[in-house]
Design a protein around this motif. Structure first.
Motif, PDB file in Angstrom:
ATOM      1  N   SER A 159       0.841  -1.171  -0.052  1.00  0.00           N
ATOM      2  CA  SER A 159      -0.003   0.007  -0.041  1.00  0.00           C
ATOM      3  C   SER A 159       0.833   1.275   0.052  1.00  0.00           C
ATOM      4  O   SER A 159       1.988   1.205   0.543  1.00  0.00           O
ATOM      5  N   ALA A 160       0.327   2.312  -0.497  1.00  0.00           N
ATOM      6  CA  ALA A 160       0.828   3.372  -0.527  1.00  0.00           C
ATOM      7  C   ALA A 160       0.976   4.365   0.676  1.00  0.00           C
ATOM      8  O   ALA A 160       0.228   4.998   0.755  1.00  0.00           O
ATOM      9  N   THR A 161       2.135   4.216   1.498  1.00  0.00           N
ATOM     10  CA  THR A 161       2.062   4.857   2.586  1.00  0.00           C
ATOM     11  C   THR A 161       3.667   5.478   2.903  1.00  0.00           C
ATOM     12  O   THR A 161       4.108   5.874   3.627  1.00  0.00           O
ATOM     13  N   ALA A 162       4.223   5.496   1.515  1.00  0.00           N
ATOM     14  CA  ALA A 162       5.537   6.365   1.560  1.00  0.00           C
ATOM     15  C   ALA A 162       5.648   7.827   1.905  1.00  0.00           C
ATOM     16  O   ALA A 162       4.481   8.353   1.778  1.00  0.00           O
ATOM     17  N   ALA A 163       6.767   8.335   2.452  1.00  0.00           N
ATOM     18  CA  ALA A 163       6.638   9.598   2.935  1.00  0.00           C
ATOM     19  C   ALA A 163       7.055  10.712   2.054  1.00  0.00           C
ATOM     20  O   ALA A 163       6.645  11.762   1.934  1.00  0.00           O
ATOM     21  N   THR A 164       7.705  10.042   0.907  1.00  0.00           N
ATOM     22  CA  THR A 164       8.124  11.230  -0.012  1.00  0.00           C
ATOM     23  C   THR A 164       7.218  11.387  -0.850  1.00  0.00           C
ATOM     24  O   THR A 164       6.598  10.511  -1.568  1.00  0.00           O
ATOM     25  N   GLN A 165       6.928  12.816  -1.362  1.00  0.00           N
ATOM     26  CA  GLN A 165       6.029  13.023  -2.155  1.00  0.00           C
ATOM     27  C   GLN A 165       6.706  13.626  -3.443  1.00  0.00           C
ATOM     28  O   GLN A 165       7.723  14.484  -3.229  1.00  0.00           O
ATOM     29  N   LEU A 166       6.450  13.310  -4.841  1.00  0.00           N
ATOM     30  CA  LEU A 166       6.959  13.602  -5.701  1.00  0.00           C
ATOM     31  C   LEU A 166       6.288  14.511  -6.917  1.00  0.00           C
ATOM     32  O   LEU A 166       4.979  14.127  -6.756  1.00  0.00           O
ATOM     33  N   ASN A 167       6.857  15.078  -7.613  1.00  0.00           N
ATOM     34  CA  ASN A 167       6.012  16.031  -8.470  1.00  0.00           C
ATOM     35  C   ASN A 167       5.653  15.243  -9.967  1.00  0.00           C
ATOM     36  O   ASN A 167       6.467  14.515 -10.273  1.00  0.00           O
ATOM     37  N   GLY A 168       4.360  15.732 -10.363  1.00  0.00           N
ATOM     38  CA  GLY A 168       3.974  14.959 -11.781  1.00  0.00           C
ATOM     39  C   GLY A 168       4.280  13.737 -11.915  1.00  0.00           C
ATOM     40  O   GLY A 168       3.905  12.694 -11.041  1.00  0.00           O
ATOM     41  N   ASP A 169       4.833  13.328 -13.112  1.00  0.00           N
ATOM     42  CA  ASP A 169       5.082  11.867 -13.415  1.00  0.00           C
ATOM     43  C   ASP A 169       5.998  11.036 -12.592  1.00  0.00           C
ATOM     44  O   ASP A 169       5.812   9.833 -12.647  1.00  0.00           O
ATOM     45  N   TRP A 170       6.641  11.736 -11.540  1.00  0.00           N
ATOM     46  CA  TRP A 170       7.472  11.021 -10.798  1.00  0.00           C
ATOM     47  C   TRP A 170       6.369  10.475  -9.441  1.00  0.00           C
ATOM     48  O   TRP A 170       6.680   9.782  -8.786  1.00  0.00           O
ATOM     49  N   ALA A 171       5.075  10.980  -9.277  1.00  0.00           N
ATOM     50  CA  ALA A 171       4.415  10.845  -8.290  1.00  0.00           C
ATOM     51  C   ALA A 171       4.373   9.321  -7.777  1.00  0.00           C
ATOM     52  O   ALA A 171       4.563   9.199  -6.278  1.00  0.00           O
ATOM     53  N   PRO A 172       4.161   8.319  -8.661  1.00  0.00           N
ATOM     54  CA  PRO A 172       3.768   6.947  -8.228  1.00  0.00           C
ATOM     55  C   PRO A 172       4.912   6.452  -7.802  1.00  0.00           C
ATOM     56  O   PRO A 172       4.846   5.237  -7.189  1.00  0.00           O
ATOM     57  N   PHE A 173       6.259   6.949  -7.951  1.00  0.00           N
ATOM     58  CA  PHE A 173       7.588   6.210  -7.634  1.00  0.00           C
ATOM     59  C   PHE A 173       8.212   6.763  -6.434  1.00  0.00           C
ATOM     60  O   PHE A 173       9.460   6.921  -6.276  1.00  0.00           O
ATOM     61  N   SER A 174       7.629   6.946  -5.466  1.00  0.00           N
ATOM     62  CA  SER A 174       7.709   7.560  -4.120  1.00  0.00           C
ATOM     63  C   SER A 174       9.001   6.648  -3.550  1.00  0.00           C
ATOM     64  O   SER A 174       9.628   7.137  -2.656  1.00  0.00           O
ATOM     65  N   ARG A 175       9.049   5.215  -3.889  1.00  0.00           N
ATOM     66  CA  ARG A 175       9.839   4.445  -2.796  1.00  0.00           C
ATOM     67  C   ARG A 175      10.886   3.743  -3.771  1.00  0.00           C
ATOM     68  O   ARG A 175      11.729   2.969  -3.500  1.00  0.00           O
ATOM     69  N   CYS A 176      11.037   4.271  -5.036  1.00  0.00           N
ATOM     70  CA  CYS A 176      12.109   3.755  -6.053  1.00  0.00           C
ATOM     71  C   CYS A 176      13.402   3.890  -5.560  1.00  0.00           C
ATOM     72  O   CYS A 176      13.780   4.937  -5.308  1.00  0.00           O
ATOM     73  N   PRO A 177      14.061   2.644  -5.393  1.00  0.00           N
ATOM     74  CA  PRO A 177      15.520   2.751  -5.045  1.00  0.00           C
ATOM     75  C   PRO A 177      16.537   3.471  -5.686  1.00  0.00           C
ATOM     76  O   PRO A 177      17.227   2.706  -6.220  1.00  0.00           O
TER      77      PRO A 177
END
Length: 310
Positions: free
Chosen positions: A26-44
């Motif tokens: 589930s999406a509980t990541a703390a990082t918030q990203l702009n625009g098209d990057w938004a879904p990738f908040s936990r990408c390593p």
């Protein structure tokens, strides 16, 4: 900029592949990203393997997949799956070989879901005096309530790039365990473990709808941007091949393991279990032309990701 054929094939296959496992985390990541990057908040993106991807021979991509719900059958018991978020990095190598990279905290993050029937459903009725005595106390809703959470353990393996572009072939092996929580079961009651996980090997039943667009390094949509994003929606996946180990840590010193195992039919051999994943929403992000900035593609993608942090 033109996207190379190898990158396009890699993105499409990776995208479809991860749609298969998306419905379990589930999406509980703390990082918030702009625009098209938004879904990738936990990408390593800062993992050494991702940073080392040169863009010429090794290509790094980010993959995320979300599902609002699902279900998984374990022995005699069907456990609901809460909203889930699966995120990984993948480094594609020559020869259709890839390396999966998990973010810190695990590839899978999932919301908890209530187990139908609660503890009454997991252990009762029973003719064993000790268990019968426990069952008689479960008129209290709080004592009866059981929540289940699917948790990622270890790093996913066996990622098959081309399998994601077809149906009926295992795409990735995702090791998980299920955390059962209840006052009487304690807080260390699991189905599966790090040393003996449930190994989900999902495959596509249906092909998702595909859209794509380019975006700037900071996530702003840009038809000429250096980043590409593919979106796959509405995929249905399944797996009926996995075995399920018995419970561990349930009750004081594991005293209730046998009771949960007996009622739920665990351990359960391969072929007696199943997972159904509906309406997976999956996204893949990669450099549009990584070869143009070799050997620093991985480092540049990490810089782009950080520039999108809000």
């Amino acid at each position: 900029m033109r996207t190379s054929n190898r990158v396009r094939v890699g993105l499409l296959a990776s995208f479809t592949a991860l749609a298969a496992v998306a419905s379990i985390g589930s999406a509980t990541a703390a990082t918030q990203l702009n625009g098209d990057w938004a879904p990738f908040s936990r990408c390593p993106v800062d993992d050494p393997a991702m940073l080392a991807a040169d863009g010429a021979t090794d290509i790094a991509i980010c993959v995320t997949s979300h599902s609002a719900s699902g279900s998984i059958k374990l022995g005699n018991t069907v456990v609901p799956v809460g909203a889930s978020d699966l995120q990984i990095g993948v480094v594609n190598h020559p020869g259709a070989v890839s390396t999966v990279v998990s973010p810190k905290g695990g590839a899978l993050v999932a919301d908890s879901a209530k187990v139908p029937g609660g503890l009454l459903g997991l252990m009762c009725p029973s003719d064993v005096p000790v268990i019968t005595g426990i069952c008689n106390t479960l008129t209290d809703v709080k004592l009866n309530r059981v929540t289940a959470t699917i948790e990622s353990v270890n790093t996913p393996t066996g990622f098959q790039l081309l399998a994601g572009a077809t149906t009926g072939k295992p795409i990735i092996t995702l090791p998980v365990r299920i955390h059962l929580e209840n006052p009487l079961l304690g807080d260390k009651c699991y189905i599966g473990s790090s040393s003996d996980p449930i190994l989900l090997k999902p495959q596509n039943l249906t092909q998702p709808a595909v859209t794509s667009e380019n975006f700037a390094g900071d996530g702003t949509p840009d038809p000429n941007g250096p980043m590409s994003r593919l979106s796959l929606q509405g995929a249905t996946q399944t797996d009926t091949t996995y075995a399920v180990p018995g419970t561990n840590g349930c009750g004081l010193l594991g005293s209730l393991n046998w009771a949960v195992n007996l009622k739920t039919g665990l351990p359960s051999a391969a072929g007696k279990n199943s997972v159904t994943l509906d309406n997976a929403q999956t996204d893949v992000a990669a450099m549009s032309a990584p070869g143009d900035i070799a050997p620093n593609a991985g480092k540049v993608m990490s810089q782009y990701w950080h520039s999108a942090v809000r």
